[in-house]
Design a protein around this motif. Structure first.
Motif, PDB file in Angstrom:
ATOM      1  N   ASN A 280      -1.753 -12.091   1.715  1.00 27.47           N
ATOM      2  CA  ASN A 280      -1.638 -13.517   1.256  1.00 27.47           C
ATOM      3  C   ASN A 280      -1.686 -14.531   2.625  1.00 27.47           C
ATOM      4  OD1 ASN A 280       0.773 -13.609   2.608  1.00 27.47           O
ATOM      5  ND2 ASN A 280       1.849 -13.416   0.629  1.00 27.47           N
ATOM      6  N   ARG A 281      -2.328 -13.990   3.731  1.00 33.86           N
ATOM      7  CA  ARG A 281      -2.402 -14.952   4.855  1.00 33.86           C
ATOM      8  C   ARG A 281      -3.492 -15.908   4.764  1.00 33.86           C
ATOM      9  NH1 ARG A 281      -1.412  -9.514   7.422  1.00 33.86           N
ATOM     10  NH2 ARG A 281      -3.625  -9.305   7.484  1.00 33.86           N
ATOM     11  N   VAL A 282      -4.626 -15.459   4.004  1.00 34.78           N
ATOM     12  CA  VAL A 282      -5.978 -16.219   4.030  1.00 34.78           C
ATOM     13  C   VAL A 282      -5.645 -16.970   2.738  1.00 34.78           C
ATOM     14  CG1 VAL A 282      -8.340 -16.307   3.646  1.00 34.78           C
ATOM     15  CG2 VAL A 282      -7.235 -14.786   5.443  1.00 34.78           C
ATOM     16  N   SER A 283      -5.470 -16.511   1.724  1.00 35.92           N
ATOM     17  CA  SER A 283      -5.180 -17.116   0.371  1.00 35.92           C
ATOM     18  C   SER A 283      -3.914 -16.467  -0.471  1.00 35.92           C
ATOM     19  CB  SER A 283      -6.503 -17.094  -0.630  1.00 35.92           C
ATOM     20  OG  SER A 283      -6.388 -17.263  -1.842  1.00 35.92           O
ATOM     21  N   ALA A 284      -3.169 -17.397  -1.364  1.00 37.68           N
ATOM     22  CA  ALA A 284      -2.117 -16.738  -2.152  1.00 37.68           C
ATOM     23  C   ALA A 284      -2.933 -15.819  -3.284  1.00 37.68           C
ATOM     24  CB  ALA A 284      -1.739 -17.930  -2.826  1.00 37.68           C
ATOM     25  N   SER A 285      -4.266 -15.794  -3.465  1.00 36.31           N
ATOM     26  CA  SER A 285      -4.902 -14.842  -4.192  1.00 36.31           C
ATOM     27  C   SER A 285      -5.091 -13.612  -3.784  1.00 36.31           C
ATOM     28  CB  SER A 285      -5.975 -15.742  -5.234  1.00 36.31           C
ATOM     29  OG  SER A 285      -7.231 -15.879  -3.961  1.00 36.31           O
ATOM     30  N   GLY A 286      -4.972 -13.322  -2.528  1.00 32.55           N
ATOM     31  CA  GLY A 286      -5.358 -12.428  -1.719  1.00 32.55           C
ATOM     32  C   GLY A 286      -4.694 -11.104  -2.318  1.00 32.55           C
ATOM     33  N   PRO A 287      -3.407 -10.949  -2.795  1.00 35.19           N
ATOM     34  CA  PRO A 287      -2.772  -9.659  -3.288  1.00 35.19           C
ATOM     35  C   PRO A 287      -3.624  -9.363  -4.673  1.00 35.19           C
ATOM     36  CG  PRO A 287      -1.301 -10.932  -2.382  1.00 35.19           C
ATOM     37  CD  PRO A 287      -2.629 -11.963  -2.235  1.00 35.19           C
ATOM     38  N   GLN A 288      -3.932 -10.412  -5.323  1.00 32.80           N
ATOM     39  CA  GLN A 288      -4.659 -10.000  -6.767  1.00 32.80           C
ATOM     40  C   GLN A 288      -5.659  -9.463  -6.426  1.00 32.80           C
ATOM     41  OE1 GLN A 288      -3.086 -12.769  -5.987  1.00 32.80           O
ATOM     42  NE2 GLN A 288      -1.232 -12.807  -7.409  1.00 32.80           N
ATOM     43  N   LEU A 289      -6.681  -9.774  -5.484  1.00 32.82           N
ATOM     44  CA  LEU A 289      -8.102  -9.589  -5.280  1.00 32.82           C
ATOM     45  C   LEU A 289      -8.029  -7.875  -4.864  1.00 32.82           C
ATOM     46  CD1 LEU A 289     -10.875 -11.266  -3.490  1.00 32.82           C
ATOM     47  CD2 LEU A 289     -10.313  -9.050  -2.904  1.00 32.82           C
ATOM     48  N   VAL A 290      -7.140  -7.775  -3.814  1.00 33.95           N
ATOM     49  CA  VAL A 290      -6.901  -6.392  -3.657  1.00 33.95           C
ATOM     50  C   VAL A 290      -6.559  -5.425  -4.791  1.00 33.95           C
ATOM     51  CG1 VAL A 290      -5.907  -4.900  -1.877  1.00 33.95           C
ATOM     52  CG2 VAL A 290      -6.370  -7.117  -1.041  1.00 33.95           C
ATOM     53  N   ARG A 291      -5.540  -5.932  -5.226  1.00 32.23           N
ATOM     54  CA  ARG A 291      -4.864  -4.992  -6.471  1.00 32.23           C
ATOM     55  C   ARG A 291      -6.089  -4.758  -7.290  1.00 32.23           C
ATOM     56  NH1 ARG A 291      -2.040  -6.892 -10.740  1.00 32.23           N
ATOM     57  NH2 ARG A 291      -3.401  -8.706 -10.976  1.00 32.23           N
ATOM     58  N   ASP A 292      -6.972  -5.814  -7.937  1.00 29.95           N
ATOM     59  CA  ASP A 292      -7.950  -5.710  -8.726  1.00 29.95           C
ATOM     60  C   ASP A 292      -9.053  -4.813  -8.284  1.00 29.95           C
ATOM     61  OD1 ASP A 292      -6.436  -7.193 -10.369  1.00 29.95           O
ATOM     62  OD2 ASP A 292      -7.697  -9.157 -10.160  1.00 29.95           O
ATOM     63  N   ALA A 293      -9.389  -4.767  -6.941  1.00 22.77           N
ATOM     64  CA  ALA A 293     -10.522  -3.965  -6.568  1.00 22.77           C
ATOM     65  C   ALA A 293     -10.152  -2.803  -6.276  1.00 22.77           C
ATOM     66  CB  ALA A 293     -10.767  -4.641  -5.127  1.00 22.77           C
ATOM     67  N   VAL A 294      -9.040  -2.110  -5.759  1.00 22.80           N
ATOM     68  CA  VAL A 294      -8.496  -0.932  -5.769  1.00 22.80           C
ATOM     69  C   VAL A 294      -8.418  -0.201  -6.968  1.00 22.80           C
ATOM     70  CG1 VAL A 294      -6.972   0.568  -4.611  1.00 22.80           C
ATOM     71  CG2 VAL A 294      -7.662  -1.502  -3.252  1.00 22.80           C
ATOM     72  N   HIS A 295      -7.690  -1.142  -7.888  1.00 20.55           N
ATOM     73  CA  HIS A 295      -7.239  -0.805  -9.375  1.00 20.55           C
ATOM     74  C   HIS A 295      -8.706  -0.258 -10.120  1.00 20.55           C
ATOM     75  CE1 HIS A 295      -6.125  -0.609 -13.691  1.00 20.55           C
ATOM     76  NE2 HIS A 295      -4.950  -0.590 -13.384  1.00 20.55           N
ATOM     77  N   HIS A 296      -9.775  -1.009  -9.904  1.00 19.57           N
ATOM     78  CA  HIS A 296     -10.997  -0.821 -10.507  1.00 19.57           C
ATOM     79  C   HIS A 296     -11.558   0.403  -9.857  1.00 19.57           C
ATOM     80  CE1 HIS A 296     -14.999  -1.604 -12.538  1.00 19.57           C
ATOM     81  NE2 HIS A 296     -15.290  -1.202 -11.348  1.00 19.57           N
ATOM     82  N   TYR A 297     -11.526   0.783  -8.459  1.00 22.73           N
ATOM     83  CA  TYR A 297     -12.120   1.881  -7.750  1.00 22.73           C
ATOM     84  C   TYR A 297     -11.312   3.185  -8.341  1.00 22.73           C
ATOM     85  CZ  TYR A 297     -13.617   4.996  -4.090  1.00 22.73           C
ATOM     86  OH  TYR A 297     -13.987   6.193  -3.647  1.00 22.73           O
ATOM     87  N   ALA A 298     -10.052   2.869  -8.176  1.00 26.41           N
ATOM     88  CA  ALA A 298      -9.305   4.193  -8.750  1.00 26.41           C
ATOM     89  C   ALA A 298      -9.580   4.625 -10.171  1.00 26.41           C
ATOM     90  CB  ALA A 298      -7.719   4.108  -8.569  1.00 26.41           C
ATOM     91  N   GLN A 299      -9.848   3.733 -11.082  1.00 25.43           N
ATOM     92  CA  GLN A 299     -10.505   3.826 -12.463  1.00 25.43           C
ATOM     93  C   GLN A 299     -11.649   4.604 -12.613  1.00 25.43           C
ATOM     94  OE1 GLN A 299      -8.308   3.100 -14.798  1.00 25.43           O
ATOM     95  NE2 GLN A 299      -9.572   3.948 -16.432  1.00 25.43           N
ATOM     96  N   LEU A 300     -12.527   4.357 -11.772  1.00 25.09           N
ATOM     97  CA  LEU A 300     -13.902   4.929 -11.585  1.00 25.09           C
ATOM     98  C   LEU A 300     -14.012   6.362 -10.886  1.00 25.09           C
ATOM     99  CD1 LEU A 300     -16.143   1.931 -10.829  1.00 25.09           C
ATOM    100  CD2 LEU A 300     -15.844   3.107 -12.890  1.00 25.09           C
TER     101      LEU A 300
END
Length: 273
Positions: free
Chosen positions: A247-267
């Motif tokens: 969250n150093r750059v944006s408060a939404s950073g943790p959500q972006l990382v979570r969503d990206a890795v979650h999707h990758y793991a799903q696939l």
């Protein structure tokens, strides 16, 4: 009589090679290249054959970087502190003040912890000298070294914790430093993706997610299931200790990382069943 380093006066304009800096600091050349790559410490000159050279100003900058790194400050915050802010915009000036205040809080916490540990050692010495016995509570006051180990055992079991501890200890000092550098490089790449506002499902984010999962595979020497990875990245949102990495750059950073890795793991990952 051997002179201390402070007594040596280098000739004006002296440049030091990577080899000399590595020998003086205990860093690796890979770490110095990493600092250059993320814009934290560039060599003063690059000579014949790519020889990287550093002047005294660069060494002073490196000293500040290492002092701040000892406090546990993330490299992104260190960059704010060590960069020249004489002509910085007010927003940058505010960021530097915030980073310095955060550093001060870490130093105060470290000082308090060290004071308790010093007092514990003093009591231990006194007890041994007098032949007194000490309770476990007084012997280990201020150490708290089992805090995260207990959490890992609760979440993933004793076998996973023991395997992870054995792997980490087996890396040795240099391996542990390289592993931390890899994490810093990974987090810096996430910072760039977050700053660019990429979509979690985009090619850029998914490539970064692939790197992240590979790093997790090295950090947790056990088969990575879909559920395990998704559970870990969920903590990036739900646990402030993990969220602060993104969250150093944006408060939404943790959500972006979570969503990206979650999707990758799903696939790309299989279930643990």
């Amino acid at each position: 009589m051997r002179r201390s380093p402070a007594e040596k006066s280098p000739e004006p304009g002296r440049l030091w090679s990577t080899h000399e800096v590595v020998a003086a600091t205990g860093l690796t050349s890979r770490t110095l290249r990493h600092y250059d790559r993320i814009g934290l410490l560039a060599p003063t000159e690059v000579g014949v054959g790519g020889l990287r050279l550093y002047d005294q100003d660069a060494l002073l900058r490196l000293q500040r970087i290492l002092l701040l790194r000892e406090t546990g400050m993330p490299l992104a915050e260190i960059a704010v502190v060590v960069h020249d802010v004489v002509a910085a915009a007010p927003a940058e000036h505010h960021r530097q003040i915030s980073a310095l205040r955060a550093q001060r809080e870490r130093l105060l916490a470290d000082r308090e912890r060290l004071d308790v540990q010093i007092a514990t050692v003093d009591r231990t010495v006194e007890a041994l000298q007098k032949g007194h016995e000490m309770t476990p509570e007084t012997l280990f006051d201020g150490f708290n070294h089992e805090q995260y180990d207990a959490e890992v055992r609760q979440r993933w079991g004793d076998e996973a914790a023991d395997r992870s501890n054995a792997w980490w200890n087996g890396l040795g000092e240099d391996g542990q430093r390289d592993f931390r550098d890899e994490l810093e490089d990974l987090n810096a790449a996430w910072d760039r993706a977050i700053a660019a506002g990429v979509d979690p499902l985009s090619e850029t984010a998914q490539e970064q997610a692939r790197r992240h999962v590979e790093w997790l595979g090295r950090a947790m020497p056990q088969p990575l299931s879909r559920e395990l990875v998704q559970g870990i990245v969920q903590m990036y949102v739900g646990d402030e200790r993990f969220a602060q990495n993104y969250n150093r750059v944006s408060a939404s950073g943790p959500q972006l990382v979570r969503d990206a890795v979650h999707h990758y793991a799903q696939l790309h990952l299989t279930t643990g069943d």
